[in-house]
Design an enzyme around this catalytic site. Sequence first.
Site, mmCIF file in Angstrom:
data_model
loop_
_atom_site.group_PDB
_atom_site.id
_atom_site.type_symbol
_atom_site.label_atom_id
_atom_site.label_comp_id
_atom_site.label_asym_id
_atom_site.label_seq_id
_atom_site.Cartn_x
_atom_site.Cartn_y
_atom_site.Cartn_z
ATOM 1 N N HIS A 175 46.542 18.610 32.528
ATOM 2 C CA HIS A 175 46.359 19.904 33.199
ATOM 3 C C HIS A 175 45.010 20.501 32.821
ATOM 4 O O HIS A 175 44.647 20.521 31.655
ATOM 5 C CB HIS A 175 47.451 20.892 32.772
ATOM 6 C CG HIS A 175 48.793 20.597 33.367
ATOM 7 N ND1 HIS A 175 49.859 21.450 33.252
ATOM 8 C CD2 HIS A 175 49.237 19.540 34.098
ATOM 9 C CE1 HIS A 175 50.900 20.933 33.884
ATOM 10 N NE2 HIS A 175 50.547 19.775 34.392
ATOM 11 N N TYR A 214 52.509 31.482 32.623
ATOM 12 C CA TYR A 214 52.905 32.448 31.598
ATOM 13 C C TYR A 214 52.998 33.795 32.292
ATOM 14 O O TYR A 214 52.007 34.263 32.860
ATOM 15 C CB TYR A 214 51.841 32.536 30.490
ATOM 16 C CG TYR A 214 51.830 31.357 29.548
ATOM 17 C CD1 TYR A 214 51.171 30.175 29.878
ATOM 18 C CD2 TYR A 214 52.456 31.425 28.303
ATOM 19 C CE1 TYR A 214 51.153 29.096 29.002
ATOM 20 C CE2 TYR A 214 52.440 30.355 27.419
ATOM 21 C CZ TYR A 214 51.791 29.196 27.777
ATOM 22 O OH TYR A 214 51.775 28.133 26.909
ATOM 23 N N PRO A 254 56.060 30.206 19.704
ATOM 24 C CA PRO A 254 55.668 29.117 20.624
ATOM 25 C C PRO A 254 54.731 29.516 21.768
ATOM 26 O O PRO A 254 54.282 28.652 22.511
ATOM 27 C CB PRO A 254 57.015 28.633 21.174
ATOM 28 C CG PRO A 254 57.967 29.749 20.959
ATOM 29 C CD PRO A 254 57.493 30.507 19.768
ATOM 30 N N LYS A 271 51.318 25.777 19.918
ATOM 31 C CA LYS A 271 50.469 25.244 18.846
ATOM 32 C C LYS A 271 51.178 24.497 17.717
ATOM 33 O O LYS A 271 50.519 23.806 16.936
ATOM 34 C CB LYS A 271 49.683 26.403 18.203
ATOM 35 C CG LYS A 271 48.597 26.953 19.084
ATOM 36 C CD LYS A 271 47.463 25.965 19.200
ATOM 37 C CE LYS A 271 46.487 26.350 20.268
ATOM 38 N NZ LYS A 271 46.047 25.242 21.092
ATOM 39 N N TYR A 291 43.369 27.699 23.440
ATOM 40 C CA TYR A 291 44.514 26.990 24.029
ATOM 41 C C TYR A 291 44.283 25.475 24.039
ATOM 42 O O TYR A 291 45.190 24.705 23.703
ATOM 43 C CB TYR A 291 44.799 27.521 25.445
ATOM 44 C CG TYR A 291 46.187 27.172 25.919
ATOM 45 C CD1 TYR A 291 47.233 28.089 25.817
ATOM 46 C CD2 TYR A 291 46.480 25.912 26.435
ATOM 47 C CE1 TYR A 291 48.521 27.772 26.224
ATOM 48 C CE2 TYR A 291 47.763 25.581 26.847
ATOM 49 C CZ TYR A 291 48.774 26.519 26.738
ATOM 50 O OH TYR A 291 50.045 26.189 27.133
HETATM 51 P P1 RFL Z 1 59.775 18.931 12.344
HETATM 52 O O1 RFL Z 1 59.534 18.426 13.709
HETATM 53 O O2 RFL Z 1 60.722 20.054 12.149
HETATM 54 O O3 RFL Z 1 60.203 17.685 11.454
HETATM 55 C C1 RFL Z 1 60.704 17.832 10.144
HETATM 56 C C2 RFL Z 1 61.670 16.695 9.878
HETATM 57 O O4 RFL Z 1 62.091 16.750 8.524
HETATM 58 C C3 RFL Z 1 63.463 16.423 8.466
HETATM 59 N N1 RFL Z 1 64.039 16.941 7.204
HETATM 60 C C4 RFL Z 1 64.373 16.165 6.179
HETATM 61 N N2 RFL Z 1 64.308 14.832 6.019
HETATM 62 C C5 RFL Z 1 64.749 14.315 4.834
HETATM 63 N N3 RFL Z 1 65.273 15.065 3.833
HETATM 64 C C6 RFL Z 1 65.338 16.418 3.947
HETATM 65 N N4 RFL Z 1 65.837 17.146 2.944
HETATM 66 C C7 RFL Z 1 64.890 17.012 5.169
HETATM 67 N N5 RFL Z 1 64.814 18.286 5.629
HETATM 68 C C8 RFL Z 1 64.305 18.226 6.868
HETATM 69 C C9 RFL Z 1 64.048 17.066 9.729
HETATM 70 O O5 RFL Z 1 65.272 16.455 10.092
HETATM 71 C C10 RFL Z 1 62.932 16.801 10.736
HETATM 72 O O6 RFL Z 1 63.135 15.594 11.446
HETATM 73 O O7 RFL Z 1 58.397 19.417 11.653
HETATM 74 P P2 RFL Z 1 56.879 18.889 11.851
HETATM 75 O O8 RFL Z 1 56.800 17.401 11.751
HETATM 76 O O9 RFL Z 1 56.069 19.736 10.959
HETATM 77 O O10 RFL Z 1 56.535 19.227 13.391
HETATM 78 C C11 RFL Z 1 56.435 20.545 13.833
HETATM 79 C C12 RFL Z 1 56.869 20.646 15.300
HETATM 80 O O11 RFL Z 1 58.136 20.019 15.451
HETATM 81 C C13 RFL Z 1 56.940 22.097 15.780
HETATM 82 O O12 RFL Z 1 55.866 22.844 15.261
HETATM 83 C C14 RFL Z 1 56.899 22.203 17.321
HETATM 84 O O13 RFL Z 1 58.040 21.645 17.914
HETATM 85 C C15 RFL Z 1 56.758 23.663 17.738
HETATM 86 N N6 RFL Z 1 56.781 23.853 19.189
HETATM 87 C C16 RFL Z 1 55.675 23.585 19.963
HETATM 88 N N7 RFL Z 1 54.549 23.076 19.393
HETATM 89 C C17 RFL Z 1 53.480 22.735 20.167
HETATM 90 O O14 RFL Z 1 52.455 22.282 19.620
HETATM 91 N N8 RFL Z 1 53.486 22.873 21.546
HETATM 92 C C18 RFL Z 1 54.577 23.359 22.192
HETATM 93 O O15 RFL Z 1 54.588 23.401 23.422
HETATM 94 C C19 RFL Z 1 55.713 23.772 21.397
HETATM 95 N N9 RFL Z 1 56.825 24.255 21.986
HETATM 96 C C20 RFL Z 1 57.965 24.288 19.805
HETATM 97 C C21 RFL Z 1 57.952 24.490 21.217
HETATM 98 C C22 RFL Z 1 59.126 24.506 19.074
HETATM 99 C C23 RFL Z 1 60.268 24.932 19.722
HETATM 100 N N10 RFL Z 1 61.432 25.097 18.906
HETATM 101 C C24 RFL Z 1 62.697 24.586 19.261
HETATM 102 C C25 RFL Z 1 61.290 25.544 17.537
HETATM 103 C C26 RFL Z 1 59.076 24.934 21.871
HETATM 104 C C27 RFL Z 1 60.232 25.182 21.126
HETATM 105 C C28 RFL Z 1 61.442 25.680 21.898
HETATM 106 C C1 PHB Z 2 57.114 23.680 26.630
HETATM 107 O O1 PHB Z 2 56.837 23.011 27.642
HETATM 108 O O2 PHB Z 2 58.135 23.475 25.969
HETATM 109 C C2 PHB Z 2 56.213 24.785 26.203
HETATM 110 C C3 PHB Z 2 55.034 24.999 26.904
HETATM 111 C C4 PHB Z 2 54.184 26.012 26.508
HETATM 112 C C5 PHB Z 2 54.521 26.817 25.442
HETATM 113 C C6 PHB Z 2 55.688 26.587 24.731
HETATM 114 C C7 PHB Z 2 56.545 25.567 25.115
HETATM 115 O O3 PHB Z 2 53.688 27.830 25.083
#
Ligand code: RFL
Ligand code: PHB
Length: 392
Positions: free
Chosen positions: A72, A203, A294, A298, A386
């Site tokens: 995009h 957005y 979110p 990032k 972004y």
């Molecule tokens: P994670 O992905 O949470 O992975 C951590 C892992 O550690 C495990 N764990 C353990 N393993 C062994 N022993 C233990 N005692 C443990 N305790 C925990 C867990 O099971 C897990 O598998 O962290 P990491 O690797 O730092 O990654 C971070 C990302 O996952 C997170 O920042 C993003 O998902 C945030 N986020 C977004 N980030 C973006 O860059 N772009 C996006 O569009 C975006 N959208 C989002 C998001 C997060 C969301 N939620 C659900 C919080 C949208 C949503 C809805």
């Molecule tokens: C997503 O596609 O899950 C998404 C996209 C943009 C955001 C957060 C989540 O800012």
Amino acid sequence: MRTQVGIVGAGPAGLVLSHLLHREGIDSVVLEAHTREYVQERVRAGVLEQNTVDLLSQTGVGARMQHEGLVHHGIELRFQGRGHRIDFRELTGKAITIYAQGEVVKDLIDARLAAGGTLLFEAPVVSLHDFENSSANKSSIRFRKDGSSVELGCDFIAGCDGFHGISRTSIPAGALTEYERTYPFAWLGILAEAPPASEELVYCYHDRGFALLSMRSPKRSRLYLQCHPEELIENWPDERIWQELHTRLARRGWSLTEGPVIQKGITGMRSFVVEPLQYGRLFLAGDAAHIVPPTGAKGLNLAVADVWVLARAIAEFYRSGDRSLLDRYSETCLRRVWKVQRFSWWMTSMLHRFDSDNPFDCRRQLGELDYVTSSRAASQSLAENYVGLPMD
Ligand code: RFL
Ligand code: PHB
């Protein structure tokens, strides 16, 4: 069991770190509490910065992303029923890629296993030991596997276990400072079997609250609504969700495409940073060290930026015995972390309705959106953050 770097957590941070270390000839073991299916199928992030895309491509794990990811060149900001495009290509020369976090995780797991890497699933870490002294090299990690307690000896521990993990809380109280802000709202998110009604992300600021139209593929939409933080998902049958999305996203001559909802959930919003990111031989990375709301997309990208810095520092240590990059790990990462915190907080504040807002605040938000979409300098500032600030 022994390895050079013991990695707690097989999310994006832990897996990218293990992959980068392998490319430097450094051995690691990844310990993950959940199953492989769970980490691959968890619905989370979808937007990859150019930096993240380049890193995955240049290190040989980008083939499927390049084939299936959606590139995009802009996003739409929608308010008062009108859309305004922020053109990333024109403003920054860069793009973003829509490719689900679960797919990134799948590609990394496949690559690590194909290279003979050790990833242990259903192996929850219960305690970390002897990491306090940065000059000793006999740290260890205790975890459970198939009902037994196992010890993994290592030189360094990477705490990549997310916000609720064990690594950050293993550091003695008083050694870390936490900075936090919570928000008086959450996001209700759905994944729907419906072609996205817009080619780019939308957005949307609305009197009834923020809404976001995103996607996972040309057939799947990902949509979010601002809701109350204590909202119960049971109160939101699919028809109510669609109705609210139609209302908030309404734009003349445009309509939202509906389809079967295949996943839904509510996510809280928080800004959080711990300082420093290092204690002795334990290094925190990704969500274990910081959380962003979110709205700036990032979290995953910041996790990848942390472990890129960490892998380079560990590699330099094994190559030359020089610890200076390791000693600067926290400082190097925190410079980026705070800039990304500021951007994520700003996007969140500009686009959401706060309970405490009065009519002045709403007018001010509209004034800000008008400014951001009409001033080249302001659009460019949004765009450069972004698509991702340059890696140090
Ligand atoms: P994670 O992905 O949470 O992975 C951590 C892992 O550690 C495990 N764990 C353990 N393993 C062994 N022993 C233990 N005692 C443990 N305790 C925990 C867990 O099971 C897990 O598998 O962290 P990491 O690797 O730092 O990654 C971070 C990302 O996952 C997170 O920042 C993003 O998902 C945030 N986020 C977004 N980030 C973006 O860059 N772009 C996006 O569009 C975006 N959208 C989002 C998001 C997060 C969301 N939620 C659900 C919080 C949208 C949503 C809805
Ligand atoms: C997503 O596609 O899950 C998404 C996209 C943009 C955001 C957060 C989540 O800012």
